[in-house]
Design a protein around this motif. Sequence first.
Motif, PDB file in Angstrom:
ATOM      1  N   ARG A   1       0.824  -1.204   0.000  1.00  0.00           N
ATOM      2  CA  ARG A   1       0.000   0.000   0.000  1.00  0.00           C
ATOM      3  C   ARG A   1       0.860   1.258   0.000  1.00  0.00           C
ATOM      4  O   ARG A   1       1.851   1.357   0.709  1.00  0.00           O
ATOM      5  CB  ARG A   1      -0.935  -0.002   1.214  1.00  0.00           C
ATOM      6  CG  ARG A   1      -1.761  -1.268   1.321  1.00  0.00           C
ATOM      7  CD  ARG A   1      -2.679  -1.268   2.532  1.00  0.00           C
ATOM      8  NE  ARG A   1      -3.788  -0.357   2.330  1.00  0.00           N
ATOM      9  CZ  ARG A   1      -4.045   0.684   3.119  1.00  0.00           C
ATOM     10  NH1 ARG A   1      -3.274   0.946   4.154  1.00  0.00           N
ATOM     11  NH2 ARG A   1      -5.076   1.462   2.882  1.00  0.00           N
TER      12      ARG A   1
ATOM     13  N   PHE B   1       0.720   5.539   0.310  1.00  0.00           N
ATOM     14  CA  PHE B   1       0.024   6.795   0.605  1.00  0.00           C
ATOM     15  C   PHE B   1       0.703   7.892  -0.204  1.00  0.00           C
ATOM     16  O   PHE B   1       1.928   8.040  -0.159  1.00  0.00           O
ATOM     17  CB  PHE B   1       0.091   7.127   2.093  1.00  0.00           C
ATOM     18  CG  PHE B   1      -0.518   8.462   2.441  1.00  0.00           C
ATOM     19  CD1 PHE B   1      -1.877   8.592   2.646  1.00  0.00           C
ATOM     20  CD2 PHE B   1       0.285   9.602   2.547  1.00  0.00           C
ATOM     21  CE1 PHE B   1      -2.445   9.827   2.961  1.00  0.00           C
ATOM     22  CE2 PHE B   1      -0.267  10.838   2.859  1.00  0.00           C
ATOM     23  CZ  PHE B   1      -1.629  10.946   3.065  1.00  0.00           C
TER      24      PHE B   1
ATOM     25  N   CYS C   1      -2.865   2.041  -4.158  1.00  0.00           N
ATOM     26  CA  CYS C   1      -2.503   3.451  -3.988  1.00  0.00           C
ATOM     27  C   CYS C   1      -3.667   4.263  -3.431  1.00  0.00           C
ATOM     28  O   CYS C   1      -4.809   4.112  -3.870  1.00  0.00           O
ATOM     29  CB  CYS C   1      -2.069   4.046  -5.322  1.00  0.00           C
ATOM     30  SG  CYS C   1      -0.671   3.198  -6.077  1.00  0.00           S
ATOM     31  N   HIS C   2      -3.358   5.146  -2.502  1.00  0.00           N
ATOM     32  CA  HIS C   2      -4.364   6.015  -1.896  1.00  0.00           C
ATOM     33  C   HIS C   2      -3.853   7.449  -1.867  1.00  0.00           C
ATOM     34  O   HIS C   2      -2.783   7.722  -1.318  1.00  0.00           O
ATOM     35  CB  HIS C   2      -4.693   5.565  -0.469  1.00  0.00           C
ATOM     36  CG  HIS C   2      -5.339   4.213  -0.404  1.00  0.00           C
ATOM     37  ND1 HIS C   2      -6.697   4.039  -0.266  1.00  0.00           N
ATOM     38  CD2 HIS C   2      -4.810   2.967  -0.477  1.00  0.00           C
ATOM     39  CE1 HIS C   2      -6.981   2.748  -0.241  1.00  0.00           C
ATOM     40  NE2 HIS C   2      -5.846   2.078  -0.373  1.00  0.00           N
TER      41      HIS C   2
ATOM     42  N   SER D   1      -2.249   6.562   9.443  1.00  0.00           N
ATOM     43  CA  SER D   1      -1.930   6.290   8.044  1.00  0.00           C
ATOM     44  C   SER D   1      -0.475   5.859   7.890  1.00  0.00           C
ATOM     45  O   SER D   1      -0.158   4.945   7.118  1.00  0.00           O
ATOM     46  CB  SER D   1      -2.203   7.521   7.180  1.00  0.00           C
ATOM     47  OG  SER D   1      -3.580   7.835   7.155  1.00  0.00           O
TER      48      SER D   1
ATOM     49  N   PHE E   1       0.395   1.992   5.965  1.00  0.00           N
ATOM     50  CA  PHE E   1       0.892   1.948   4.595  1.00  0.00           C
ATOM     51  C   PHE E   1       2.324   1.438   4.557  1.00  0.00           C
ATOM     52  O   PHE E   1       3.096   1.646   5.488  1.00  0.00           O
ATOM     53  CB  PHE E   1       0.812   3.333   3.942  1.00  0.00           C
ATOM     54  CG  PHE E   1      -0.593   3.779   3.644  1.00  0.00           C
ATOM     55  CD1 PHE E   1      -1.161   3.534   2.413  1.00  0.00           C
ATOM     56  CD2 PHE E   1      -1.350   4.423   4.612  1.00  0.00           C
ATOM     57  CE1 PHE E   1      -2.455   3.931   2.135  1.00  0.00           C
ATOM     58  CE2 PHE E   1      -2.643   4.823   4.347  1.00  0.00           C
ATOM     59  CZ  PHE E   1      -3.205   4.574   3.101  1.00  0.00           C
ATOM     60  N   ASP E   2       2.665   0.760   3.460  1.00  0.00           N
ATOM     61  CA  ASP E   2       4.022   0.259   3.282  1.00  0.00           C
ATOM     62  C   ASP E   2       4.964   1.347   2.780  1.00  0.00           C
ATOM     63  O   ASP E   2       6.164   1.305   3.054  1.00  0.00           O
ATOM     64  CB  ASP E   2       4.019  -0.896   2.275  1.00  0.00           C
ATOM     65  CG  ASP E   2       3.180  -2.069   2.746  1.00  0.00           C
ATOM     66  OD1 ASP E   2       3.623  -2.762   3.673  1.00  0.00           O
ATOM     67  OD2 ASP E   2       2.086  -2.276   2.200  1.00  0.00           O
TER      68      ASP E   2
ATOM     69  N   ASN F   1      -2.123  -5.861   6.414  1.00  0.00           N
ATOM     70  CA  ASN F   1      -0.745  -5.435   6.178  1.00  0.00           C
ATOM     71  C   ASN F   1       0.246  -6.357   6.885  1.00  0.00           C
ATOM     72  O   ASN F   1       1.255  -6.780   6.324  1.00  0.00           O
ATOM     73  CB  ASN F   1      -0.570  -3.999   6.659  1.00  0.00           C
ATOM     74  CG  ASN F   1       0.503  -3.249   5.898  1.00  0.00           C
ATOM     75  OD1 ASN F   1       0.651  -3.422   4.695  1.00  0.00           O
ATOM     76  ND2 ASN F   1       1.251  -2.424   6.596  1.00  0.00           N
TER      77      ASN F   1
END
Length: 313
Positions: free
Chosen positions: A4, A6, A30-31, A51, A55-56, A286
Amino acid sequence: MKPRIFIGSSYESLQVAERIKDYFSGDYDCHLWSDDIFKSNESFMDTLMKSASLFDFGIMIFAKDDSAIVRGKEFDIPRDNMLFEYGLFLGRVGIDRAFIVVEKDTKLPSDLFGITHVYYETEKSAVGTVIPTKDFEGELSKLKKQMDESINLGHLGLLPSTVTAISYFDNFVKLTADWIVSNMPNITFDGNEYSKAKLLIKLPDSLDADIKDSATVFYKKHGLKDSTIETRHRHYPIHFESKCGDGTLEIYDMPTVIHGLNKAIDLYFKKGHIGKKTEQQLAEDNEMSNFRRVLNILIQQDAMCRECVEIID
């Protein structure tokens, strides 16, 4: 589950962020900051802190959004919140997973000198908006290569999935593989002889239930028998199935040690309710994804494990 990302930007640079999202969406989840990330009942700080843990990767766009006078000279600088968000992600996910995409001639803080960044130039579109030039994706390809390489490395994050995977590998998987390879091709087990054996690791579908209960259900559903093997260090309880047709002994295991991930997530989110919020589910996904990725890397790096260990769905 895809890794993921951000993507943060100013409102003025949203088109740049969208180009980045389009480029990475094939292989990554994707965000954008505008994709309902910020909740109406939470402060920006609370949302950003969560967040950065969910996220990675973090990609922040440093565009010429503001100006500042430094020692008597005027410079184009990025929006101050972009600097803050980059620093936040840098502290959470590490320097190999937090990146900035910089508009050419934007002044950067001196602390960022010496770090490789992705640079882009802009041009006006047919409708008069400012957009990245056509070679932008070429620059992004360099960033993607670096991120792809990072994904293939174990990543010690906020939650303990990496160290859990290492512990499970060292204390069970590697020892079992050593027992299998050392006894091939004349494996005597439970009164039968086998020419080969393999360890099949079944990861649970989720962390919703007690992993021990899930393992028991899996073993019974597949009619597996239980026994023990004696490694160089100690006895290990195992569940197995004989494949007499081709002389293969199949050993199955579900790593109950990952139940601790669920407890860690509950503590992190200070859970005081029944059910799961979206952030909790994302954190579980995750960590499960990272556990599997790290475990697979360790298996592929070990000669004995490559011969006889497999992660199954």
